[in-house]
Scaffold this motif. Structure first.
Motif, mmCIF file in Angstrom:
data_model
loop_
_atom_site.group_PDB
_atom_site.id
_atom_site.type_symbol
_atom_site.label_atom_id
_atom_site.label_comp_id
_atom_site.label_asym_id
_atom_site.label_seq_id
_atom_site.Cartn_x
_atom_site.Cartn_y
_atom_site.Cartn_z
ATOM 1 N N ILE A 127 6.806 1.271 11.037
ATOM 2 C CA ILE A 127 5.633 0.441 11.293
ATOM 3 C C ILE A 127 4.575 0.593 10.212
ATOM 4 O O ILE A 127 3.990 -0.385 9.755
ATOM 5 C CB ILE A 127 5.041 0.766 12.675
ATOM 6 C CG1 ILE A 127 6.008 0.319 13.779
ATOM 7 C CG2 ILE A 127 3.686 0.080 12.865
ATOM 8 C CD1 ILE A 127 5.575 0.705 15.171
ATOM 9 N N ARG A 160 9.785 -8.468 4.302
ATOM 10 C CA ARG A 160 10.525 -9.720 4.343
ATOM 11 C C ARG A 160 11.945 -9.479 3.845
ATOM 12 O O ARG A 160 12.201 -8.558 3.069
ATOM 13 C CB ARG A 160 9.832 -10.761 3.459
ATOM 14 C CG ARG A 160 8.359 -10.936 3.752
ATOM 15 C CD ARG A 160 7.677 -11.836 2.752
ATOM 16 N NE ARG A 160 8.039 -13.233 2.964
ATOM 17 C CZ ARG A 160 7.641 -14.234 2.161
ATOM 18 N NH1 ARG A 160 6.904 -13.966 1.089
ATOM 19 N NH2 ARG A 160 7.986 -15.469 2.416
ATOM 20 N N SER A 186 8.819 -7.339 11.385
ATOM 21 C CA SER A 186 7.815 -6.515 12.062
ATOM 22 C C SER A 186 7.945 -5.041 11.706
ATOM 23 O O SER A 186 7.609 -4.161 12.495
ATOM 24 C CB SER A 186 7.876 -6.699 13.585
ATOM 25 O OG SER A 186 7.618 -8.042 13.924
ATOM 26 N N LEU A 187 8.433 -4.779 10.519
ATOM 27 C CA LEU A 187 8.526 -3.422 9.985
ATOM 28 C C LEU A 187 8.240 -3.472 8.496
ATOM 29 O O LEU A 187 8.526 -4.469 7.828
ATOM 30 C CB LEU A 187 9.926 -2.834 10.172
ATOM 31 C CG LEU A 187 10.429 -2.550 11.576
ATOM 32 C CD1 LEU A 187 11.907 -2.174 11.515
ATOM 33 C CD2 LEU A 187 9.633 -1.444 12.235
ATOM 34 N N ASP A 193 0.703 -7.130 7.100
ATOM 35 C CA ASP A 193 1.796 -8.085 7.242
ATOM 36 C C ASP A 193 3.049 -7.334 6.838
ATOM 37 O O ASP A 193 3.036 -6.606 5.841
ATOM 38 C CB ASP A 193 1.605 -9.306 6.340
ATOM 39 C CG ASP A 193 0.662 -10.318 6.943
ATOM 40 O OD1 ASP A 193 0.981 -10.827 8.028
ATOM 41 O OD2 ASP A 193 -0.384 -10.577 6.336
ATOM 42 N N TYR A 194 4.105 -7.513 7.585
ATOM 43 C CA TYR A 194 5.262 -6.665 7.386
ATOM 44 C C TYR A 194 6.200 -7.208 6.324
ATOM 45 O O TYR A 194 5.945 -8.217 5.683
ATOM 46 C CB TYR A 194 5.974 -6.462 8.723
ATOM 47 C CG TYR A 194 5.215 -5.569 9.648
ATOM 48 C CD1 TYR A 194 4.558 -6.091 10.753
ATOM 49 C CD2 TYR A 194 5.133 -4.199 9.419
ATOM 50 C CE1 TYR A 194 3.849 -5.274 11.616
ATOM 51 C CE2 TYR A 194 4.438 -3.377 10.280
ATOM 52 C CZ TYR A 194 3.793 -3.908 11.384
ATOM 53 O OH TYR A 194 3.090 -3.088 12.211
ATOM 54 N N SER A 201 6.363 -4.947 1.998
ATOM 55 C CA SER A 201 5.348 -5.487 2.903
ATOM 56 C C SER A 201 4.500 -6.487 2.143
ATOM 57 O O SER A 201 4.144 -6.265 0.985
ATOM 58 C CB SER A 201 4.456 -4.359 3.442
ATOM 59 O OG SER A 201 3.461 -4.870 4.294
ATOM 60 N N ALA A 256 10.086 -12.695 11.979
ATOM 61 C CA ALA A 256 9.676 -11.623 11.078
ATOM 62 C C ALA A 256 10.364 -10.322 11.464
ATOM 63 O O ALA A 256 10.810 -10.139 12.599
ATOM 64 C CB ALA A 256 8.167 -11.450 11.115
ATOM 65 N N GLY A 273 10.816 -14.409 16.675
ATOM 66 C CA GLY A 273 9.526 -14.318 16.011
ATOM 67 C C GLY A 273 9.529 -14.647 14.547
ATOM 68 O O GLY A 273 8.480 -14.878 13.961
#
Length: 297
Positions: free
Chosen positions: A273, A227, A253-254, A224-225, A213, A251, A249
């Motif tokens: 999450i 990469r 998102s995890l 911010d998740y 993250s 990203a 999106g």
């Protein structure tokens, strides 16, 4: 750490340096979160004053290699392969295969080449990817990535282009094949695989890995998740790293907790999450080709 059988049938085991900041004793600036006061806030101990990573008398900060079919170890529960690099070295643990690692949280063997590839989580400045060789010294805590690490007493250590004048630099230190800056690019490197699948032709032969993250604030989780990255693990020197943007999106998102590979060489991203081992929001995502994949090199 991690466990995996190599192409030689031996079991490889990765071990972190012991958990204290800078792989050094005495610091008082690392304390437990207020939610866990039982962990305490006493000065760090257990790092042999100035580090386990460079010392061969402990398994911490190492890749170990054992033979599960034999019973030649000191406790008689497993075997020590005769060709391990430090067998017969006075004072050294014969199980050690490579050393000088901080937190080799995930590693794997690339099937076609047999190379052992480790993502080593950094301290304060550099995350790195290493191709591990028999008997190799990967520098921690003399170096962090390609930079030199300074323990810096009872304040946070730091990496610099200049070595710490108080600590001699051993010969033969092995630099990573890729690295990135913790401050701007991520938080903790999550090891992946050299892509050997067929669904994403542009990734073939590239090492696909992740970062946990970009930012993390306990206990509310990532702000911010994670990469996804791709790089080469061949050749001399550092290889450039490209980011894989996930659609829609751009990203994931995890928070990324792991990367998986199936029998066909296709890759999966494992995450949740909040980035902590609680709740029921975990997901497994399969990587498939998007409309366009381009690389700088």
């Amino acid at each position: 750490g991690d466990l995996a059988f190599g192409p030689d049938g031996m079991l490889y085991i990765s071990m972190g340096d012991g958990g204290g900041a800078d792989d050094a004793d005495g610091q008082e600036f690392v304390t437990a979160p207020p939610q866990y006061p039982v962990c305490g806030s006493a000065p760090i101990v257990g790092h042999q004053r100035d580090g386990n990573g460079q010392k061969l008398n402990v398994p911490l900060g190492k890749i170990l290699r054992i033979d599960v079919e034999r019973r030649t170890s000191r406790n008689g529960q497993y075997g020590v392969p005769d060709d391990n690099p430090f067998v017969g070295t006075p004072g050294a643990l014969p199980e050690i295969w490579a050393f000088g690692l901080r937190n080799p949280f995930r590693f794997n063997f690339d099937g076609p080449t047999g190379r052992l590839i480790v993502a080593d989580v950094g301290q304060n400045d550099i995350e790195e990817v290493d191709v591990v060789e028999r008997g190799g010294n990967y520098g921690w805590n003399i170096k962090e990535g390609t930079l030199f690490f300074h323990i810096n007493g009872n304040v946070e250590g730091f990496a610099s282009r200049s070595p710490d004048p108080a600590r001699p630099v051993p010969s033969g230190l092995i630099d990573p094949v890729a690295q990135y800056d913790i401050h701007h690019e991520g938080h903790s490197a999550i090891g992946g695989y050299v892509y050997r699948g067929s669904a994403i032709s542009a990734l073939r032969g590239r090492y696909v890995f992740a970062d946990f993250s970009l930012l993390f604030k306990f206990p509310t989780g990532p702000h911010d998740y994670g990469r996804l990255f791709a790089t080469s693990v061949s050749g001399a020197g550092l290889n450039p790293i490209s980011e894989l943007l996930v659609l829609p999106g751009g990203a994931i998102s995890l928070a990324v907790l792991g990367v998986g590979q199936d029998a066909s060489g296709e890759l999966y991203v494992l995450g949740n999450i909040f980035g902590v081992p609680f709740g029921t929001d975990g997901k497994v995502l399969k990587l498939v080709a998007g409309p366009r994949i381009e690389f700088e090199n």
